[in-house]
Write a protein that holds these residues in place. Structure first.
Motif, PDB file in Angstrom:
ATOM      1  N   GLN A 141       0.804  -1.221   0.000  1.00 51.70           N
ATOM      2  CA  GLN A 141       0.000   0.000   0.000  1.00 51.70           C
ATOM      3  C   GLN A 141       0.838   1.272   0.000  1.00 51.70           C
ATOM      4  O   GLN A 141       0.342   2.333   0.370  1.00 51.70           O
ATOM      5  CB  GLN A 141      -0.924   0.018   1.226  1.00 51.70           C
ATOM      6  N   ASP A 142       2.085   1.191  -0.402  1.00 49.71           N
ATOM      7  CA  ASP A 142       2.941   2.371  -0.429  1.00 49.71           C
ATOM      8  C   ASP A 142       3.115   2.833  -1.873  1.00 49.71           C
ATOM      9  O   ASP A 142       3.171   2.022  -2.791  1.00 49.71           O
ATOM     10  CB  ASP A 142       4.306   2.047   0.184  1.00 49.71           C
ATOM     11  N   ARG A 143       3.224   4.155  -2.061  1.00 49.71           N
ATOM     12  CA  ARG A 143       3.348   4.673  -3.427  1.00 49.71           C
ATOM     13  C   ARG A 143       4.685   4.326  -4.062  1.00 49.71           C
ATOM     14  O   ARG A 143       4.870   4.537  -5.263  1.00 49.71           O
ATOM     15  CB  ARG A 143       3.166   6.195  -3.429  1.00 49.71           C
ATOM     16  N   LEU A 144       5.637   3.820  -3.304  1.00 47.28           N
ATOM     17  CA  LEU A 144       6.912   3.392  -3.869  1.00 47.28           C
ATOM     18  C   LEU A 144       6.907   1.931  -4.315  1.00 47.28           C
ATOM     19  O   LEU A 144       7.867   1.465  -4.916  1.00 47.28           O
ATOM     20  CB  LEU A 144       8.039   3.612  -2.858  1.00 47.28           C
ATOM     21  N   CYS A 145       5.850   1.192  -4.020  1.00 43.66           N
ATOM     22  CA  CYS A 145       5.779  -0.217  -4.427  1.00 43.66           C
ATOM     23  C   CYS A 145       5.724  -0.326  -5.954  1.00 43.66           C
ATOM     24  O   CYS A 145       5.033   0.453  -6.609  1.00 43.66           O
ATOM     25  CB  CYS A 145       4.542  -0.888  -3.831  1.00 43.66           C
TER      26      CYS A 145
END
Length: 417
Positions: free
Chosen positions: A217-221
């Motif tokens: 759920q992280d924008r860096l995934c």
């Protein structure tokens, strides 16, 4: 008698942050984070896994410790007011990077957390502010104002920091007018490329660590994995095996890798994506909106430069094979990817040269989580990923507020330590 140069004359008219005071206040802020770590972890695990919350705390400590160095390096002048819209995730790290560190050089920081993160953000602020220098704590002010009521506050600010969708960000930028410096932090697909020289086991570990951060759920995934055909079978089999034994549990379990997702829209979006591409699923494929659970799922697509996934949340692994790196360049040249280029992690692919892939910043043998630094510019060159308003339009580039504020004032001199 020689006349001083214009930059020196200009610097005499500026108000500068007190770097010595910033050192003391940053030290106190670090102590406040450490003293309140139990309460902070309890608050953060409302939205995040324990492992990602702990990582967020440590990154926040590093950003606070590096703040005086950041101020001296960028030469940022003192600002009157900063307005901030906090994102849905990373309540502590976003608070530290966009509120607490800027409070060292802003007279006032007005913060509007998005409704989904409001309770957690308030708890973070209460916990941290108890241990801050009183003057520093007084500079940070939270507001529950609706977006339309917050816009006039932004319009009267020196700078605005917005994290969220490009559409909402551009609307706010237009409504605030041309006065404030405007920074938009968005999202990108962050492709992870496994090249022919990558070692499969190491690549598999990097993929798992990157995609499963906070249950995906992280924008860096990474939303897409490009895998060279020489490594395709080995990586797919290792991923299939690893996904079958992941620990599922409550967010506060230290050893839980997967937990229920935070927002219903995330589960629904993952369920739609899995249903649309059911023929590509080789492992997993289930989603339970009632329990907010998404099964760890592995999907293998065709070798196609036109696969452009939406922003995904959850443990979804989308693999696209490739042989010629020209496919990767063609993918990155697509107009959508040029807009949302953030990072591209490249493992074992020497044929990809240069610092960027399209508008994404290339990371060599590293993922975005390995290089993220709260005192350095963040993002890529896509306007949906990281954009600053210059001469009435949004320019995509890696962003750091103190650097952009200094550049806007064309300040050359200032405190040196």
């Amino acid at each position: 008698m020689t006349q001083p140069s214009m930059p020196v004359l200009e610097s005499l008219t500026r108000t500068w942050p007190d770097i010595e005071a910033a050192h003391e206040r940053a030290t106190g802020a670090g102590a406040a984070l450490l003293h309140g770590r139990t309460e902070l972890l309890a608050a953060l695990t409302r939205l995040a896994t324990y492992a990602s919350a702990r990582d967020e705390l440590l990154r926040s400590l590093r950003a606070v410790a590096g703040a005086p160095w950041e101020l001296a390096r960028t030469g940022v002048p003192q600002l009157s007011r900063l307005s901030v819209v906090l994102p849905q995730h990373t309540a502590l790290y976003s608070y530290v990077r966009h509120c607490l560190v800027p409070a060292l050089y802003c007279d006032e920081v007005v913060v509007r957390p998005t409704p989904r993160i409001r309770e957690t953000a308030y708890e973070v602020h209460r916990t941290v502010s108890r241990g801050l220098d009183p003057e520093l704590a007084a500079r940070i002010r939270f507001t529950d104002a609706a977006q339309r009521d917050f816009t006039p506050v932004c319009a009267e600010s020196d700078a605005v920091v917005f994290t969220g969708s490009a559409e909402t960000g551009r609307q706010l930028m237009t409504e605030t007018g041309d006065g404030p410096l405007f920074l938009h932090f968005g999202y990108g697909p962050n492709p992870l490329i496994v090249g022919p020289r990558a070692e499969p086991a190491a690549a598999c570990r990097a993929v798992l660590r990157a995609r499963l951060h906070n249950s995906g759920q992280d924008r860096l995934c990474p939303d897409v994995l490009f895998v060279h055909r020489l490594r395709l079978d080995a990586l797919v089999e290792q991923l299939r095996a690893e996904l079958s034994v992941l620990t599922v549990g409550a967010r506060r379990w230290p050893d839980a890798v997967l937990t229920a997702l935070t927002y219903g829209e995330a589960v629904e979006g993952a369920a739609r994506f899995l249903a649309e591409h059911a023929d590509r699923v080789v492992a997993g494929g289930g989603a339970d909106p009632e329990r907010m659970q998404v099964e760890p799922s592995l999907l293998v697509f065709d070798e196609d430069p036109d696969f452009h996934p939406p922003q995904l949340a959850g443990p979804l692994f989308c693999v696209v094979p490739y042989e010629d790196p020209e496919l990767l360049r063609a993918w990155a040249r697509h107009p959508l990817e040029l807009e949302r280029g953030m990072y591209a992690a490249v493992l074992g692919e020497p044929r990809l040269t240069g610092r960027t892939l399209g508008t994404a910043v290339v990371l060599r043998d590293a993922t975005p989580f390995d290089i993220e630094d709260g005192n350095q510019p963040f993002g890529g060159y896509g306007v949906r990923a990281a954009g600053v308003r210059r001469e009435g339009r949004l320019i995509g580039r890696p962003l750091l507020l103190s650097h952009e504020a200094a550049q806007r004032r064309t300040v050359i001199t200032g405190p040196l330590r």
